[in-house]
Write an enzyme that holds these catalytic residues in place. Sequence first.
Site, short mmCIF file in Angstrom:
data_model
loop_
_atom_site.label_atom_id
_atom_site.label_comp_id
_atom_site.label_asym_id
_atom_site.label_seq_id
_atom_site.Cartn_x
_atom_site.Cartn_y
_atom_site.Cartn_z
CE LYS A 97 -3.99 -2.44 2.29
NZ LYS A 97 -4.43 -2.44 3.70
CE1 TYR B 146 -8.73 -3.38 0.82
CE2 TYR B 146 -8.06 -1.84 -0.77
CZ TYR B 146 -7.85 -2.63 0.36
OH TYR B 146 -6.58 -2.99 0.44
CG PHE C 252 -12.86 0.61 7.86
CD1 PHE C 252 -12.36 0.23 6.68
CD2 PHE C 252 -13.47 -0.34 8.77
CE1 PHE C 252 -12.51 -0.97 6.29
CE2 PHE C 252 -13.91 -1.53 8.41
CZ PHE C 252 -13.00 -2.08 7.11
NE ARG D 249 -1.94 -6.06 7.21
CZ ARG D 249 -2.94 -6.67 6.88
NH1 ARG D 249 -3.64 -7.58 7.49
NH2 ARG D 249 -3.46 -6.22 5.59
CG ASN E 214 -3.31 -2.68 7.27
OD1 ASN E 214 -2.91 -2.22 6.06
ND2 ASN E 214 -4.19 -3.60 7.62
CG HIS F 283 -4.88 -6.42 -0.11
ND1 HIS F 283 -6.24 -6.36 0.48
CD2 HIS F 283 -5.08 -7.30 -1.30
CE1 HIS F 283 -6.92 -7.30 -0.33
NE2 HIS F 283 -6.39 -7.70 -1.29
CD GLU G 126 -8.31 -9.31 -3.41
OE1 GLU G 126 -7.41 -9.82 -3.26
OE2 GLU G 126 -9.36 -9.38 -2.77
#
Length: 151
Positions: free
Chosen positions: A9, A49, A57, A102, A112, A115, A126
């Site tokens: 990320k 997502y 969130f 993490r 974090n 993914h 994905e």
Amino acid sequence: MDRTFVMVKPDGVMRGISGEVIARFERKGLKLVAAKLVRLSEAQVMDQYREHLDKPFFPSLHAYILSGPCLVMVWEGHNTVSVVRRMVGATNPSEAAPGTIRGDLALDTGRNVIHASDSPESAAREIAIHFKDRELLTYQRVDEPIIYEWQ
Ligand code: IDP
Ligand code: MG
């Protein structure tokens, strides 16, 4: 052999720890079959997502993922989806086990670092969001005959 989708990320890319993440999967024996550094489109974030669209969130997750470049990758190996999820660790880095990505490299759920797909079905879905079939490369790691007992 199966494949999973992994993404460093924007926090991970901008902290300069993409190499550390790649090195962990390489050392494990997994094979990198696709990789590119991209800014995700709005549509890709919504699709990636989609299970979280209604979560409180989601707006912060959406802003986070669009805040910088992402390193999108596909890794291949035996039981790759579950192996990678275990190496990634719990969603909340404060609770993620030491030794996980993490657990070792992050502190905040909203930052974090990485993914990874949570099931073979998610992985297939994905991978298709981020890569064309021709972008998934076929080659042999020279150490494959040593990594797997049956090779
Ligand atoms: P996962 O990444 O471990 O599969 P998910 O529950 O699928 O975790 O959540 C997707 C992502 O959404 C997380 O990795 C994290 O970036 C973000 N996220 C999840 N829960 C929270 C939260 O409570 N606050 C802020 N961000 C969250
Ligand atoms: Mg998830």
